[in-house]
Motif scaffolding. Structure first.
Motif, mmCIF file in Angstrom:
data_model
loop_
_atom_site.group_PDB
_atom_site.id
_atom_site.type_symbol
_atom_site.label_atom_id
_atom_site.label_comp_id
_atom_site.label_asym_id
_atom_site.label_seq_id
_atom_site.Cartn_x
_atom_site.Cartn_y
_atom_site.Cartn_z
ATOM 1 N N VAL A 121 0.960 -1.326 -0.136
ATOM 2 C CA VAL A 121 0.012 -0.048 -0.259
ATOM 3 C C VAL A 121 0.880 1.427 -0.123
ATOM 4 O O VAL A 121 1.784 0.882 0.634
ATOM 5 C CB VAL A 121 -1.386 0.453 1.641
ATOM 6 C CG1 VAL A 121 -1.915 1.919 0.805
ATOM 7 C CG2 VAL A 121 -2.084 -0.808 1.225
ATOM 8 N N TRP A 122 0.951 2.221 -0.494
ATOM 9 C CA TRP A 122 1.364 3.193 -0.524
ATOM 10 C C TRP A 122 0.741 4.298 -1.082
ATOM 11 O O TRP A 122 -0.447 4.924 -1.141
ATOM 12 C CB TRP A 122 2.355 3.323 -2.155
ATOM 13 C CG TRP A 122 2.348 3.781 -3.619
ATOM 14 C CD1 TRP A 122 1.460 2.921 -4.446
ATOM 15 C CD2 TRP A 122 1.938 4.921 -3.911
ATOM 16 N NE1 TRP A 122 1.435 3.210 -5.402
ATOM 17 C CE2 TRP A 122 1.859 4.591 -5.087
ATOM 18 C CE3 TRP A 122 2.300 6.343 -3.469
ATOM 19 C CZ2 TRP A 122 1.844 5.772 -6.226
ATOM 20 C CZ3 TRP A 122 2.330 7.386 -4.618
ATOM 21 C CH2 TRP A 122 1.855 7.003 -5.676
ATOM 22 N N GLY A 123 1.259 5.494 -0.103
ATOM 23 C CA GLY A 123 0.958 6.392 -0.316
ATOM 24 C C GLY A 123 1.310 8.127 0.390
ATOM 25 O O GLY A 123 2.298 7.722 0.659
ATOM 26 N N ALA A 124 1.218 9.384 0.183
ATOM 27 C CA ALA A 124 1.493 10.870 0.436
ATOM 28 C C ALA A 124 0.927 10.705 2.130
ATOM 29 O O ALA A 124 0.377 10.254 2.106
ATOM 30 C CB ALA A 124 0.805 11.547 -0.102
ATOM 31 N N VAL A 150 6.778 10.252 0.446
ATOM 32 C CA VAL A 150 6.127 9.303 0.299
ATOM 33 C C VAL A 150 6.105 7.855 0.831
ATOM 34 O O VAL A 150 7.314 7.359 1.774
ATOM 35 C CB VAL A 150 6.718 8.748 -1.082
ATOM 36 C CG1 VAL A 150 5.864 7.498 -1.997
ATOM 37 C CG2 VAL A 150 6.071 9.922 -1.915
ATOM 38 N N LEU A 151 5.282 7.117 1.765
ATOM 39 C CA LEU A 151 5.320 5.914 2.326
ATOM 40 C C LEU A 151 4.478 4.503 1.762
ATOM 41 O O LEU A 151 3.467 4.814 0.882
ATOM 42 C CB LEU A 151 4.079 6.247 3.539
ATOM 43 C CG LEU A 151 4.171 5.405 4.705
ATOM 44 C CD1 LEU A 151 5.751 5.087 5.151
ATOM 45 C CD2 LEU A 151 3.574 6.242 5.941
ATOM 46 N N VAL A 152 5.557 3.662 2.261
ATOM 47 C CA VAL A 152 5.111 2.201 0.878
ATOM 48 C C VAL A 152 5.098 1.300 2.047
ATOM 49 O O VAL A 152 6.014 1.291 3.322
ATOM 50 C CB VAL A 152 6.678 2.291 0.086
ATOM 51 C CG1 VAL A 152 6.214 0.635 0.030
ATOM 52 C CG2 VAL A 152 6.263 3.222 -0.912
ATOM 53 N N SER A 153 3.937 0.888 2.848
ATOM 54 C CA SER A 153 4.216 -0.370 3.588
ATOM 55 C C SER A 153 3.863 -1.827 3.150
ATOM 56 O O SER A 153 2.717 -1.770 1.789
ATOM 57 C CB SER A 153 2.523 -0.092 4.646
ATOM 58 O OG SER A 153 3.105 -0.868 5.507
ATOM 59 N N PHE A 154 4.423 -2.452 3.705
ATOM 60 C CA PHE A 154 4.283 -4.059 2.996
ATOM 61 C C PHE A 154 2.788 -4.802 3.908
ATOM 62 O O PHE A 154 2.657 -4.633 5.509
ATOM 63 C CB PHE A 154 5.205 -4.889 2.613
ATOM 64 C CG PHE A 154 5.836 -4.875 1.625
ATOM 65 C CD1 PHE A 154 5.941 -5.330 0.286
ATOM 66 C CD2 PHE A 154 6.404 -3.355 1.967
ATOM 67 C CE1 PHE A 154 6.783 -5.522 -0.355
ATOM 68 C CE2 PHE A 154 7.438 -3.510 0.921
ATOM 69 C CZ PHE A 154 7.998 -4.710 -0.297
#
Length: 457
Positions: free
Chosen positions: A70-73, A82-86
């Motif tokens: 999941v990613w977003g600002a 920008v944040l990416v989370s598994f």
């Protein structure tokens, strides 16, 4: 199972605000429509792996997510990123074609918006059911990361449990600053593919920290504040050189070269830690050379001084080992890429010259620091705060902007070693020190340093 955090729980742990990127219009939850399906492919993916489409559908139903990331600002302590989370519950957080699409989009958005990139990694590696198509996503991620690095944007990784395979070898190990949760399983080899006699401690956050592959272990409750501090330190650079620290000792002029040497070697003399504490309002360390080594005699990191970020590399008075030089070179190049000025503190009798140091590549490591200093574009300021022994000290000295404290010396080599090379008796070391003209005042006269710093009134 892993650290027990869902992708969104991990996001909530670090972000004060999160706005998810729009979901891909081609992604659905039904078998035969789902994620990872390319043109001309069935619902079972590029390999037509029987049951893969059903597995994806179950993962969607179980997690509510359309893919393993999941990613977003986001805002992290007031800093946009920008944040990416598994999502590990989605097929083990594995990387497939669609994962590559999402990660590439996240990196591209970071470059477009000029935002730092933060990845919360929990993955078992590449997705078996997509074969080489899945493995090839690592090249996409590596390229996206390289483009973001070239754009001068910081990348931070938080290694959750587990962080293995290609996810560790790209987003994780490829980040500028690498943090990890306590006890997290970290390594290129996952638990099911390691040699049966492998030391399990090597695959832990603690083992990776000891080997210099990660920068710090951070408790979950401290992640937000730690990331916020790092993001601040990595995004507040400037083009102006920083002033050298003031002297912390009020000693006067040394009468002889030998007296200058003895002062620099005095046990009670202020060391780098005291200078850094006096110079910075706050600071955080990077750790290790990313080649399996650490040097307790060198400390590197970023600090905040009067609202401005400054990178620092400081010797702590011991013979500097190859890992210390490699860590310093890593720091200098990172600061250069991010546009952050550099402060170096020189204090070493010289480079470590034992057999282990030679086997660890002392010459190559020193050469790497010289190269980093010679090619750096941001301003570098150096202060010699104690011993300045030979090329092992000069490697960290800024050409044209090096200063000295009154209780320091800088020499082509230590007086005792110079006497030995010249086939003199040990008793001739003090006289040799005078001949070397290594006192602070003499260094100014020779044009080797810009000046002598004084104690603040």
């Amino acid at each position: 199972m892993a650290d027990g955090l869902t992708a969104r729980e991990a996001i909530a742990l670090v972000a004060t605000h999160f706005e998810e990127a729009p979901r891909h219009p081609a992604v659905g939850v039904g078998v035969g429509v789902g994620v990872g399906v390319g043109v001309g492919e069935s619902g079972d993916g590029p390999l037509d792996w029987a049951g893969y489409g059903e597995s994806r559908a179950r993962a969607v139903g179980r997690t509510g997510e359309e893919e393993s990331v999941v990613w977003g600002a986001a805002e992290i302590g007031g800093v946009r990123a920008v944040l990416v989370s598994f999502e590990f519950r989605f097929l083990g957080g594995s990387l497939g074609r669609r994962t590559g699409d999402l990660l590439e989009a996240a990196y591209a958005y970071a470059r477009t918006e000029r935002l730092p990139m933060v990845s919360l990694i929990a993955t078992g590696g590449s997705r078996m059911q997509e074969g080489m198509v899945a493995l090839g996503q690592l090249q996409r991620v590596a390229r996206a990361s390289a483009l973001t690095r070239a754009a001068g944007l910081p990348q931070l990784a938080v290694l959750r449990d587990p962080a293995t395979g290609g996810g560790w070898a790209t987003l994780g190990a490829g980040a500028d600053v690498v943090l990890a949760l306590p006890g997290a399983q970290i390594g290129f080899a996952g638990s099911r593919v390691r040699p049966p006699d492998a030391d399990p401690s090597a695959y832990t956050a603690e083992g990776q920290l000891a080997a210099g592959h990660i920068d710090a272990i951070v408790r979950p409750g401290d992640l937000r504040s730690t990331l916020s501090r790092w993001l601040t330190l990595l995004t507040r650079g400037g083009a102006e050189p920083v002033p050298p620290p003031r002297a912390l000792d009020g000693v006067g002029t040394a009468a002889t070269g030998w007296e200058a040497v003895q002062r620099a070697r005095a046990a009670g003399r202020p060391r780098a830690g005291a200078y850094l504490d006096a110079y910075f309002d706050e600071r955080l360390e990077i750790h290790g050379d990313r080649c399996g080594g650490t040097d307790p005699g060198v400390t590197c990191g970023f600090g905040l001084r009067e609202g401005r970020a400054v990178a620092y590399a400081a010797q702590l008075g011991t013979a500097t080992r190859p890992a210390g030089y490699r860590t310093a070179a890593r720091l200098i190049r990172l600061a250069d890429r991010l546009g952050v000025p550099v402060l170096t503190l020189v204090d070493t009798p010289g480079a470590a010259n034992d057999a282990d140091a030679e086997r660890a590549g002392a010459g190559a490591a020193i050469a790497d620091v010289f190269a980093a200093m010679a090619s750096v574009r941001v301003p570098v300021t150096t202060l010699v705060i104690g011993e300045g022994g030979s090329g092992g000290a000069l490697a960290l000295a800024a050409p044209g902007n090096t200063w000295v404290t009154p209780d320091s010396y800088f020499s082509v080599i230590a007086p005792e070693l110079a006497a030995a090379i010249l086939k003199r008796a040990p008793a001739d070391a003090p006289a040799t020190a005078d001949q070397l003209r290594l006192r602070p005042e003499e260094l100014v006269e020779l044009g080797v340093v810009r000046g002598i710093v004084t104690r603040r009134a």
